[in-house]
Design a protein around this motif. Structure first.
Motif, PDB file in Angstrom:
ATOM      1  N   VAL A 157       0.858  -1.180   0.000  1.00  0.00           N
ATOM      2  CA  VAL A 157       0.000   0.000   0.000  1.00  0.00           C
ATOM      3  C   VAL A 157       0.894   1.229   0.000  1.00  0.00           C
ATOM      4  N   LYS A 158       0.620   2.154  -0.943  1.00  0.00           N
ATOM      5  CA  LYS A 158       1.425   3.369  -1.077  1.00  0.00           C
ATOM      6  C   LYS A 158       0.498   4.579  -1.108  1.00  0.00           C
ATOM      7  N   VAL A 165       6.907  12.476  -4.383  1.00  0.00           N
ATOM      8  CA  VAL A 165       7.769  11.511  -5.060  1.00  0.00           C
ATOM      9  C   VAL A 165       8.302  10.478  -4.082  1.00  0.00           C
ATOM     10  N   HIS A 166       8.886  10.933  -2.973  1.00  0.00           N
ATOM     11  CA  HIS A 166       9.540  10.027  -2.028  1.00  0.00           C
ATOM     12  C   HIS A 166       8.540   9.622  -0.936  1.00  0.00           C
ATOM     13  N   LYS A 167       7.708   8.677  -1.288  1.00  0.00           N
ATOM     14  CA  LYS A 167       6.625   8.265  -0.381  1.00  0.00           C
ATOM     15  C   LYS A 167       7.150   7.639   0.904  1.00  0.00           C
ATOM     16  N   ALA A 168       8.233   6.864   0.801  1.00  0.00           N
ATOM     17  CA  ALA A 168       8.757   6.168   1.979  1.00  0.00           C
ATOM     18  C   ALA A 168       9.255   7.150   3.033  1.00  0.00           C
ATOM     19  N   LYS A 169       9.760   8.309   2.599  1.00  0.00           N
ATOM     20  CA  LYS A 169      10.323   9.264   3.547  1.00  0.00           C
ATOM     21  C   LYS A 169       9.272   9.881   4.457  1.00  0.00           C
ATOM     22  N   MET A 190      -2.267   6.293   6.825  1.00  0.00           N
ATOM     23  CA  MET A 190      -1.755   7.205   5.802  1.00  0.00           C
ATOM     24  C   MET A 190      -2.659   8.408   5.621  1.00  0.00           C
ATOM     25  N   ALA A 191      -3.971   8.214   5.744  1.00  0.00           N
ATOM     26  CA  ALA A 191      -4.885   9.354   5.670  1.00  0.00           C
ATOM     27  C   ALA A 191      -4.621  10.334   6.806  1.00  0.00           C
ATOM     28  N   VAL A 201      -4.879   5.765  -1.545  1.00  0.00           N
ATOM     29  CA  VAL A 201      -3.714   4.887  -1.526  1.00  0.00           C
ATOM     30  C   VAL A 201      -3.725   4.001  -2.759  1.00  0.00           C
ATOM     31  N   LEU A 202      -2.534   3.674  -3.210  1.00  0.00           N
ATOM     32  CA  LEU A 202      -2.362   2.735  -4.314  1.00  0.00           C
ATOM     33  C   LEU A 202      -2.151   1.348  -3.719  1.00  0.00           C
TER      34      LEU A 202
END
Length: 324
Positions: A157-158, A165-169, A190-191, A201-202
């Protein structure tokens, strides 16, 4: 090639004897003969005299000589490749989508760009036949769980937000989720990040483990569009092991780039499906050509490569385009 010692002939040359065995040796062998000034103390005058008399290419070190011969071999291999009518026609066709240096572009105002979301990027790549992961956008926790059920567990889930761009950060990536409750919990988390431009989310299928590469392209005002391949995943910044060349490319060009990586020898002998990587790049350059001058940058990282015959999959990708 072989190295001709010059100490034994220096005295004769500098005292006026204008003949030397080197030209005779060079004509008697089909191999390349190079003159190397290694291990001796020679003045500029002596070097000039030796060069003029021997009429051979000369170098100050064996390393410089070997590099020059390697580059000469690459040059002639490229000329032979370009002599192939089919290869030449393909390059001319693809090059139409990769304009080169335009003097006006240097003094023009900076180009306004837009970063496409991962979903928008993968839609473009999927339409071009590239091996992207199955995924979909969910705007509710329940929708994310239902989407995960259709894709099949485990899933990743992203977060998707404007210009992110840098979702993990920012804590916007979760992998290996094995049930609907975990997916719903990650959506709510995430919300709660309250990222600007939050869209949802993707939900994406998980990729099997394998060799991780980075494949990208960037438009340069001097060279046009250039391709980059290298070590990917979390090791991209650590190793900085990449190779680049100008598009368009052939299958052999891609294999050559991979072979020139520092891990190239292990990569080529490791039994990975590098043919699938080359096929993916050929499709990619067609997609970029069809986009014309719209694309300024593309990053695909990681691209996971399976053992021979297993193909490769694009796990994450971002396109940067000119604003309309």
């Amino acid at each position: 090639f072989f190295f001709q010692a010059v100490d034994a002939i220096r005295d004769k040359l500098v005292t006026g004897v204008q003949t030397c065995a080197l030209p005779i040796l060079a004509q008697a062998t089909p191999r390349t003969v190079c003159l190397i000034f290694a291990g001796g103390d020679y003045s500029d005058t002596e070097r000039e005299l030796l060069e003029r008399t021997a009429k051979l290419p000369w170098f100050l070190t064996p390393e410089a000589c070997i590099r020059a011969i390697a580059l000469t071999g690459q040059y002639h291999a490229l000329r032979a490749q370009l002599a192939d009518p089919q290869v030449r026609a393909l390059r001319e066709q693809l090059a139409a989508g990769f304009p080169v240096f335009d003097p006006a572009s240097v003094s023009a105002a900076p180009v306004e760009e837009r970063i496409l979301s991962e979903r928008e990027t993968t839609d473009i790549l999927r339409a071009g036949g590239l091996p992207v992961m199955a995924a979909g956008l969910a705007t509710t926790a329940e929708g994310a769980a239902a989407l995960a059920q259709r894709i099949g567990f485990p899933v990743a889930v992203k977060v998707e937000a404007a210009d992110l761009v840098h979702k993990a950060k920012v804590g916007g990536v979760a992998i290996g989720l094995r049930n609907a409750d975990a997916v719903q919990a990650e959506f709510r988390r995430m919300a709660a990040l309250q990222l600007p431009g939050f869209r949802g989310v993707l939900v994406q299928e998980m990729a099997a483990s394998g060799l991780e590469l980075i494949v990208g392209a960037k438009r340069d005002p001097l060279l046009g569009m250039a391709l980059t391949v290298g070590v990917g995943g979390v090791h991209t910044e650590l190793f900085q092991d990449v190779q680049s060349c100008r598009l368009p490319v052939s299958r052999d060009d891609v294999m050559g780039l991979l072979g020139r990586l520092r891990i190239g020898r292990r990569l080529l002998a490791g039994g990975f499906d590098l043919e699938a990587v080359a096929a993916m790049v050929l499709k990619l350059q067609t997609v970029l050509a069809e986009q014309g001058g719209r694309v300024t940058q593309l990053d695909m990282n990681p691209v996971i490569v399976q053992p021979a015959g297993g193909g490769c999959r694009i796990v994450d990708a971002t396109l940067v385009v000119r604003k309309d």
